[in-house]
Design an enzyme around this catalytic site. Sequence first.
Site, PDB file in Angstrom:
ATOM      1  NE  ARG A  10      -1.742  -2.619   2.660  1.00 15.16           N
ATOM      2  CZ  ARG A  10      -1.684  -3.651   2.228  1.00 15.16           C
ATOM      3  NH1 ARG A  10      -3.005  -4.091   1.577  1.00 15.16           N
ATOM      4  NH2 ARG A  10      -0.892  -4.626   2.257  1.00 15.16           N
ATOM      5  CE  LYS A  53      27.840  -2.388  -5.376  1.00 14.24           C
ATOM      6  NZ  LYS A  53      28.162  -1.121  -6.521  1.00 14.24           N
ATOM      7  NE  ARG A  77       7.099   0.653   5.079  1.00 18.09           N
ATOM      8  CZ  ARG A  77       5.875   0.152   4.953  1.00 18.09           C
ATOM      9  NH1 ARG A  77       5.870  -1.056   4.594  1.00 18.09           N
ATOM     10  NH2 ARG A  77       4.911   0.908   5.180  1.00 18.09           N
ATOM     11  CG  HIS A  95       3.491   3.796   8.824  1.00 18.57           C
ATOM     12  ND1 HIS A  95       3.640   4.815   7.561  1.00 18.57           N
ATOM     13  CD2 HIS A  95       3.300   2.474   8.218  1.00 18.57           C
ATOM     14  CE1 HIS A  95       3.247   4.021   6.587  1.00 18.57           C
ATOM     15  NE2 HIS A  95       3.101   2.720   6.895  1.00 18.57           N
TER      16      HIS A  95
HETATM   17  C1  NCD Z   1       1.887  -1.234   7.994  1.00 17.38           C
HETATM   18  C2  NCD Z   1       3.163  -1.209   8.404  1.00 17.38           C
HETATM   19  O1  NCD Z   1       3.996  -1.247   7.481  1.00 17.38           O
HETATM   20  O2  NCD Z   1       3.494  -0.770   9.469  1.00 17.38           O
HETATM   21  N1  NCD Z   1       1.416  -1.413   6.869  1.00 17.38           N
HETATM   22  C3  NCD Z   1       1.152  -0.340   6.068  1.00 17.38           C
HETATM   23  O3  NCD Z   1       1.801   0.417   5.826  1.00 17.38           O
HETATM   24  N2  NCD Z   1      -0.032  -0.142   5.856  1.00 17.38           N
HETATM   25  C4  NCD Z   1       1.210  -2.246   9.083  1.00 17.38           C
HETATM   26  C5  NCD Z   1       1.767  -3.862   9.013  1.00 17.38           C
HETATM   27  O4  NCD Z   1       2.659  -4.116   8.443  1.00 17.38           O
HETATM   28  O5  NCD Z   1       1.132  -4.532   9.791  1.00 17.38           O
END
Ligand code: NCD
Length: 315
Positions: free
Chosen positions: A56, A86, A107, A135
């Site tokens: 997503r 590396k 991320r 997040h």
């Molecule tokens: C979440 C995450 O990556 O923290 N996913 C997301 O971005 N919708 C939730 C999860 O991984 O459980």
Amino acid sequence: MSPRHIVSASDLTKNELYELFQSAAAHKRNLEIGKGILPSLRHKILASVFYEPSTRTRFSFESAMKRLGGDVISTENAEQFSSAAKGESLPDSIQVISGYADVIVLRHKTNGAAQEAARVSEVPLINAGDGTNEHPTQAFLDMFTIWEAGKVRLPRRGLHVLFYGDNKRGRTVKSLARLLATHAESAEVDIDRITFGGLQDLGDVGPEVTAFLEANGIEVANCGNVPATDADVVYLTRSQKERPMSSGTEGVIDYVSYGPEQASLLPEHAIIMHPLPRTELELPKSLDSDQRSFYFPQAKNGTPVRMALLEFVKQ
Ligand code: NCD
């Protein structure tokens, strides 16, 4: 002008978040009627740098950028396919990438990685999840979903929010809980109580978040493994079993699902959310047809909200 990084859910003021929602709503309407969108980010490049799996977040960011006329460069498994393999450090990689793009979406599996990266990035850096920490963009779209539901079905005052699942390791929970405590008025709702629950010690969000919520006037409770039935918003999360527990062991703790039986006890107006991906363990498909299930519309809100955010951070 220094770049406008989004590392934490608290990086937007209440007004900024409110404006973000207005802008996201306009984008959403345009998307729904298939209207051509002004290419506000034409010739801009987004670098999506993902050291952890994503469906997503990455797709909706990339879709958002393309729908605004911009372009995308990306690595979906940066651990393996970038120079991290590396031995290059994260700050070095980010410093270099920030010379190739106008915005970076990162991320990473390590708590604090986004903060570390933002320190060296010459362009806005957006945290798309750092370990068990935060997040923020998920929290924005979650709040946007609550804002929309507030217009049509939720009571405006004294809302009770239940977080049920893996609140200990779930970063979406931490960002959203903090945002609810400080920015609820941006979503034109009013939160009184937040209850945490889940199996074993996973339900407990931890002392830091609890203290933050209480300091902001929220009544915090823990319902253990019996989900509260008077919640207006239920936010479920899967067991983050890929993340170690604080003891250092792999945390493979599964919990009983939140099924139709539990949902039937909720008020009619309640909404059930989940950041997804779900597993059948905490959220069976049989709940999908319940009129309180909001998790797929919630996920769909990712694109308009991220469109608004990309325009907001644009330099
Ligand atoms: C979440 C995450 O990556 O923290 N996913 C997301 O971005 N919708 C939730 C999860 O991984 O459980």
